[in-house]
Each structure stands twice: as C-alpha cells, then as structure tokens.
Write an enzyme that holds these catalytic residues in place. Structure first.
Site, PDB file in Angstrom:
ATOM      1  N   ASN A   1     -46.298   2.605  33.341  1.00 51.71           N
ATOM      2  CA  ASN A   1     -45.617   1.356  33.679  1.00 51.71           C
ATOM      3  C   ASN A   1     -46.072   0.855  35.048  1.00 51.71           C
ATOM      4  OD1 ASN A   1     -44.144   3.678  34.537  1.00 51.71           O
ATOM      5  ND2 ASN A   1     -42.241   2.524  34.697  1.00 51.71           N
ATOM      6  N   ILE A   2     -46.189  -0.466  35.136  1.00 50.49           N
ATOM      7  CA  ILE A   2     -46.668  -1.125  36.357  1.00 50.49           C
ATOM      8  C   ILE A   2     -45.678  -2.243  36.676  1.00 50.49           C
ATOM      9  CG2 ILE A   2     -48.558  -2.407  37.422  1.00 50.49           C
ATOM     10  CD1 ILE A   2     -50.452  -0.927  35.449  1.00 50.49           C
ATOM     11  N   GLU A   3     -44.990  -2.099  37.816  1.00 43.28           N
ATOM     12  CA  GLU A   3     -43.921  -3.034  38.158  1.00 43.28           C
ATOM     13  C   GLU A   3     -44.419  -4.124  39.099  1.00 43.28           C
ATOM     14  OE1 GLU A   3     -40.740  -0.466  39.511  1.00 43.28           O
ATOM     15  OE2 GLU A   3     -40.304   0.151  37.439  1.00 43.28           O
TER      16      GLU A   3
ATOM     17  N   CYS B   1     -38.503   1.049  24.745  1.00 44.21           N
ATOM     18  CA  CYS B   1     -37.685  -0.166  24.771  1.00 44.21           C
ATOM     19  C   CYS B   1     -37.987  -1.036  23.543  1.00 44.21           C
ATOM     20  CB  CYS B   1     -37.925  -0.954  26.055  1.00 44.21           C
ATOM     21  SG  CYS B   1     -39.398  -1.989  26.030  1.00 44.21           S
TER      22      CYS B   1
ATOM     23  N   CYS C   1     -41.464  -2.874  23.361  1.00 42.92           N
ATOM     24  CA  CYS C   1     -42.579  -1.989  22.987  1.00 42.92           C
ATOM     25  C   CYS C   1     -42.512  -1.617  21.513  1.00 42.92           C
ATOM     26  CB  CYS C   1     -42.596  -0.756  23.877  1.00 42.92           C
ATOM     27  SG  CYS C   1     -43.051  -1.165  25.578  1.00 42.92           S
TER      28      CYS C   1
ATOM     29  N   CYS D   1     -44.476  -2.184  30.488  1.00 46.71           N
ATOM     30  CA  CYS D   1     -44.170  -0.796  30.145  1.00 46.71           C
ATOM     31  C   CYS D   1     -45.447  -0.007  29.841  1.00 46.71           C
ATOM     32  CB  CYS D   1     -43.276  -0.727  28.920  1.00 46.71           C
ATOM     33  SG  CYS D   1     -41.640  -1.428  29.124  1.00 46.71           S
TER      34      CYS D   1
ATOM     35  N   GLU E   1     -46.121   1.925  27.319  1.00 47.69           N
ATOM     36  CA  GLU E   1     -46.556   1.869  25.921  1.00 47.69           C
ATOM     37  C   GLU E   1     -47.467   0.670  25.682  1.00 47.69           C
ATOM     38  OE1 GLU E   1     -43.512   2.264  27.154  1.00 47.69           O
ATOM     39  OE2 GLU E   1     -42.155   3.219  25.715  1.00 47.69           O
TER      40      GLU E   1
HETATM   41  N1  THU Z   1     -40.235   1.420  30.875  1.00 48.07           N
HETATM   42  C1  THU Z   1     -41.379   1.775  30.187  1.00 48.07           C
HETATM   43  O1  THU Z   1     -42.471   1.885  30.754  1.00 48.07           O
HETATM   44  N2  THU Z   1     -41.276   2.001  28.850  1.00 48.07           N
HETATM   45  C2  THU Z   1     -40.121   1.904  28.144  1.00 48.07           C
HETATM   46  O2  THU Z   1     -40.145   2.015  26.917  1.00 48.07           O
HETATM   47  C3  THU Z   1     -38.842   1.703  28.845  1.00 48.07           C
HETATM   48  C4  THU Z   1     -38.944   1.273  30.247  1.00 48.07           C
HETATM   49  C5  THU Z   1     -40.342   1.167  32.323  1.00 48.07           C
HETATM   50  C6  THU Z   1     -40.111  -0.259  32.736  1.00 48.07           C
HETATM   51  C7  THU Z   1     -39.685  -0.089  34.168  1.00 48.07           C
HETATM   52  O3  THU Z   1     -40.848  -0.012  34.983  1.00 48.07           O
HETATM   53  C8  THU Z   1     -38.991   1.265  34.194  1.00 48.07           C
HETATM   54  O4  THU Z   1     -39.389   1.933  33.007  1.00 48.07           O
HETATM   55  C9  THU Z   1     -37.481   1.198  34.247  1.00 48.07           C
HETATM   56  O5  THU Z   1     -36.991   0.382  33.239  1.00 48.07           O
END
Ligand code: THU
Length: 136
Positions: A42-44, A90, A93, A53, A55
């Site tokens: 994941n990259i925010e 989530c 995804c 996310c 995935e």
């Molecule tokens: N996140 C994912 O990378 N995959 C998921 O299926 C659920 C959430 C990440 C998004 C965000 O960067 C962090 O988890 C918290 O929600």
C-alpha cells in the site's frame, strides 16, 4: 508456486509499504498464468483518498506487463488474527480481483484462509457481455 510461498512474498512486500498516515503496512503477491510473481504494497497519499491498496498495486503491475493474474496472496502485518476482518481485502480490491482475475481465482489471506474471489464478493458486479466490448 505454493500458497505458502506466495504468502511469504506478500509478507516480504509489506516491508515496502508507504504508510505515514495509517502505519498499517499491507503486502500482496500475484501469481500469473506464465508463472511470474508480482509484488504490491500500500502507498498512501497526503491527499488521503489517493491512497492505493497493496492488492491493486500487485494486480495492476501484473496487468501492465500483459500477464494474467491467477492467484493473489495478501498479508496485513499489523492485522489481528482474532479479528479476521482486520486481515481481509477491502471491497474496492475485491471488485478489482473480480474484474481482472474472475470469480474462481484464489485469494490467500495470511492468518485467515483461502477464498475464491466469488466467496469474497458474492453477487459481485460484472458488465454483461453485450456491453463489455474489448478495446481495439
Ligand atoms: N489497505 C490495503 O492495502 N489493502 C486492503 O485490502 C485494506 C486496506 C491499506 C490502505 C491503507 O493504506 C491502510 O491499509 C489502512 O487502511
């Protein structure tokens, strides 16, 4: 690659997560029809909604090379096994898995179990063939 091997790559991939806001690293690994493995984390973004996310990074990375993803492993390093929903993918995804991998593809969720995409997304949306034309 075995499910455990794909899960091991997903766990490693979480170490590349860019998570200054949530501090919740996630790793993913996609296996493709031709036996390659693509990683995702994941990259925010400072504009929070632009976050992507793990995935989707892994799936889109595979697709960008023309490969077809056939299975995905996901690992939430700081999820809590006593709360399985802190470890499962989530909704966004799950839809992308349905779009790009199809309902029978396998998703290995670290610490939880193995699911088909259809199990993760019952009645998931698919465009009818009459509308979904392939791009030229
Ligand atoms: N996140 C994912 O990378 N995959 C998921 O299926 C659920 C959430 C990440 C998004 C965000 O960067 C962090 O988890 C918290 O929600």
């Amino acid at each position: 690659m075995t499910p455990d091997e794909l899960l091991a790559v997903a766990r490693e991939s979480a170490s590349q997560a860019v998570v200054p806001y949530s501090r919740f690293p996630v790793g993913a690994a996609v296996e493709t029809h031709d036996g390659r493995v693509f990683r995702g984390c994941n990259i925010e973004s400072a504009s929070y909604g632009l976050t992507i996310c793990a995935e989707r990074v892994a799936i889109f990375s595979a697709k960008a090379t023309g490969a077809d993803p056939i299975a995905i492993a996901v690992s939430c390093a700081r999820g809590n096994p006593s709360e399985p929903t802190s470890l499962t993918p989530c909704g966004a995804c799950r839809q992308v898995m349905m779009d790009q991998m199809g309902p029978e593809a396998k998703c290995y969720v670290d610490g939880v179990g193995t699911f088909t995409v259809a199990e993760l997304l019952p009645l998931g949306f698919r465009l009818p063939p009459s509308v979904a034309t392939s791009p030229e």
